[in-house]
Design an enzyme around this catalytic site. Structure first.
Site, PDB file in Angstrom:
ATOM      1  N   ASP A 173       0.832  -1.210   0.000  1.00 57.78           N
ATOM      2  CA  ASP A 173       0.000   0.000   0.000  1.00 57.78           C
ATOM      3  C   ASP A 173       0.867   1.261   0.000  1.00 57.78           C
ATOM      4  OD1 ASP A 173      -2.281   1.516   0.049  1.00 57.78           O
ATOM      5  OD2 ASP A 173      -2.626   1.302   2.201  1.00 57.78           O
ATOM      6  N   ASN A 178       1.277   3.403  -2.954  1.00 57.17           N
ATOM      7  CA  ASN A 178       1.801   3.830  -4.253  1.00 57.17           C
ATOM      8  C   ASN A 178       1.300   5.223  -4.630  1.00 57.17           C
ATOM      9  OD1 ASN A 178       2.845   1.269  -4.386  1.00 57.17           O
ATOM     10  ND2 ASN A 178       1.424   0.523  -5.942  1.00 57.17           N
ATOM     11  N   GLY A 179       0.006   5.438  -4.395  1.00 51.55           N
ATOM     12  CA  GLY A 179      -0.597   6.725  -4.768  1.00 51.55           C
ATOM     13  C   GLY A 179       0.018   7.864  -3.972  1.00 51.55           C
ATOM     14  N   TRP A 226       2.920   7.931  -2.534  1.00 54.13           N
ATOM     15  CA  TRP A 226       4.325   8.080  -2.955  1.00 54.13           C
ATOM     16  C   TRP A 226       4.389   8.998  -4.179  1.00 54.13           C
ATOM     17  CZ3 TRP A 226       7.265   7.398  -7.255  1.00 54.13           C
ATOM     18  CH2 TRP A 226       8.650   7.295  -7.084  1.00 54.13           C
ATOM     19  N   ARG A 267      -0.573   8.969 -10.176  1.00 53.99           N
ATOM     20  CA  ARG A 267      -0.635   7.761  -9.337  1.00 53.99           C
ATOM     21  C   ARG A 267       0.009   6.556 -10.032  1.00 53.99           C
ATOM     22  NH1 ARG A 267      -3.969   7.358  -5.254  1.00 53.99           N
ATOM     23  NH2 ARG A 267      -4.326   5.169  -5.729  1.00 53.99           N
ATOM     24  N   HIS A 283       2.535   3.191  -9.013  1.00 56.15           N
ATOM     25  CA  HIS A 283       2.354   1.750  -9.273  1.00 56.15           C
ATOM     26  C   HIS A 283       3.569   1.192 -10.025  1.00 56.15           C
ATOM     27  CE1 HIS A 283      -1.560   2.014  -7.605  1.00 56.15           C
ATOM     28  NE2 HIS A 283      -2.137   2.628  -8.622  1.00 56.15           N
ATOM     29  N   ASN A 314     -10.802  -2.824  -6.164  1.00 56.64           N
ATOM     30  CA  ASN A 314     -10.046  -1.844  -6.963  1.00 56.64           C
ATOM     31  C   ASN A 314     -10.722  -1.494  -8.289  1.00 56.64           C
ATOM     32  OD1 ASN A 314      -6.746  -3.000  -5.870  1.00 56.64           O
ATOM     33  ND2 ASN A 314      -7.987  -1.307  -5.093  1.00 56.64           N
TER      34      ASN A 314
HETATM   35  C1  FPP Z   1      -2.108   0.277  -3.151  1.00 58.51           C
HETATM   36  O1  FPP Z   1      -1.620   1.579  -3.273  1.00 58.51           O
HETATM   37  C2  FPP Z   1      -1.583  -0.516  -4.225  1.00 58.51           C
HETATM   38  C3  FPP Z   1      -2.333  -1.072  -5.214  1.00 58.51           C
HETATM   39  C4  FPP Z   1      -3.796  -0.906  -5.299  1.00 58.51           C
HETATM   40  C5  FPP Z   1      -1.719  -1.819  -6.285  1.00 58.51           C
HETATM   41  C6  FPP Z   1      -0.478  -2.565  -5.928  1.00 58.51           C
HETATM   42  C7  FPP Z   1       0.242  -2.779  -7.175  1.00 58.51           C
HETATM   43  C8  FPP Z   1       1.581  -2.777  -7.328  1.00 58.51           C
HETATM   44  C9  FPP Z   1       2.520  -2.693  -6.225  1.00 58.51           C
HETATM   45  C10 FPP Z   1       2.185  -2.844  -8.646  1.00 58.51           C
HETATM   46  C11 FPP Z   1       1.550  -3.836  -9.510  1.00 58.51           C
HETATM   47  C12 FPP Z   1       2.250  -5.125  -9.462  1.00 58.51           C
HETATM   48  C13 FPP Z   1       1.830  -6.105 -10.232  1.00 58.51           C
HETATM   49  C14 FPP Z   1       2.584  -7.382 -10.306  1.00 58.51           C
HETATM   50  C15 FPP Z   1       0.600  -5.943 -11.003  1.00 58.51           C
HETATM   51  P1  FPP Z   1      -2.644   2.759  -3.422  1.00 58.51           P
HETATM   52  O2  FPP Z   1      -2.763   3.082  -4.872  1.00 58.51           O
HETATM   53  O3  FPP Z   1      -3.932   2.434  -2.769  1.00 58.51           O
HETATM   54  O4  FPP Z   1      -1.889   3.903  -2.672  1.00 58.51           O
HETATM   55  P2  FPP Z   1      -2.524   5.063  -1.793  1.00 58.51           P
HETATM   56  O5  FPP Z   1      -3.248   4.395  -0.652  1.00 58.51           O
HETATM   57  O6  FPP Z   1      -1.327   5.839  -1.349  1.00 58.51           O
HETATM   58  O7  FPP Z   1      -3.425   5.831  -2.696  1.00 58.51           O
END
Ligand code: FPP
Length: 252
Positions: free
Chosen positions: A28, A30-31, A33, A41, A45, A76
């Site tokens: 968790d 990525n967004g 970051w 966003r 990822h 998602n």
């Molecule tokens: C949560 O961060 C992450 C996800 C919904 C996707 C996770 C995906 C990856 C790490 C990369 C993809 C890898 C493969 C193999 C497909 P968030 O977007 O909810 O972050 P935030 O809470 O900060 O918004």
């Protein structure tokens, strides 16, 4: 970059204590970051995939045998279509780019979650990755994609009901019997579940399987996750005492 399992000896964080056999990670942050850097966003990822590559390698080096990661949840789909498409594209690119190396390194790849609803090209690629690595057993990478634990339990229950109706099974249903219908039927339960980004939720991940897992919430955004974070997580895991509902030995 070192290849998975090519370190001379597994360097268990925690002295002689064995590494947890199975670590599961909710990747968790990525967004956040990306936002902190003024990036879209999707850039978060993309960097998340790099963190996944690092983590697979680090897990192998640290003596972990099973790594399960949450890549795309059944919830998602509520995100904007462009972001959903990016996540599908990243899975595709990851498998296309890394499959031959994972194969060579003895990694068995599994993808858990609902296959129905996946675009046909992704479903085919996932089937191929599973098929081509089915004989591997050195390390087990499981990607939860289009996965939700409630959905998994419902699908398992429906499959069990169908087996009963078809006269294929009878007798009392046990935990072990039910587990044969789960997506994770060939996997041990996770010993440790890590969630990055400082959020304290399990978010519909491995609800059945994580019944006795140690839970660790770490305050690092997934794209920044590195081997040292994994080592520190293992050290903290070793500080925990796992009792599986029993008493501490010697307690009265
Ligand atoms: C949560 O961060 C992450 C996800 C919904 C996707 C996770 C995906 C990856 C790490 C990369 C993809 C890898 C493969 C193999 C497909 P968030 O977007 O909810 O972050 P935030 O809470 O900060 O918004």
């Amino acid at each position: 970059m070192a290849r998975l399992g090519t370190s001379p000896e597994p360097s268990h964080a925690g002295g002689d204590a064995p590494a947890p056999q199975h670590v599961a990670i909710i990747m968790d942050g990525n967004g956040r970051w990306a936002k902190a850097r003024g990036l879209p966003r999707t850039a978060g990822h993309e960097r998340g995939v790099e963190a996944l590559r690092r983590t697979v390698e680090a897990a192998g080096d640290l003596g972990i045998r099973y790594l399960t990661v949450f890549s795309f949840s059944t919830e998602n789909w509520r995100r904007p279509a462009a972001e959903v498409n990016t996540l599908f594209g990243l899975l595709k690119a990851y498998v296309q780019r890394d499959l031959s190396r994972l194969k060579q390194d003895g990694v068995r790849v599994r993808v858990i979650g609902q296959r129905e609803g996946l675009p046909p090209d992704i479903a085919e690629l996932v089937d191929r990755a599973e098929r081509e690595t089915a004989a591997n057993s050195k390390f087990h990478l499981t990607i939860a994609f289009n996965y939700g634990a409630r959905n998994e339990i419902l699908r398992a229950t429906q499959a069990y009901a169908r087996a009963i109706a078809a006269g294929e099974v009878s007798g009392e249903l046990t935990d072990a019997g039910f587990e044969q219908y789960l997506d994770t039927k060939d996997l041990p339960d996770p010993d440790l579940v890590i969630r990055t980004s400082g959020e304290y939720r399990i978010s519909n991940f491995l609800l059945w399987q994580a019944a006795y897992a140690e839970l660790l919430f770490v305050d690092v955004l997934w794209p920044d996750f590195s081997k040292s974070h994994l080592e520190s997580a293992i050290s903290r895991y070793h500080e925990r005492e796992r009792r599986f509902g029993a008493l501490t030995p010697g307690a009265t």
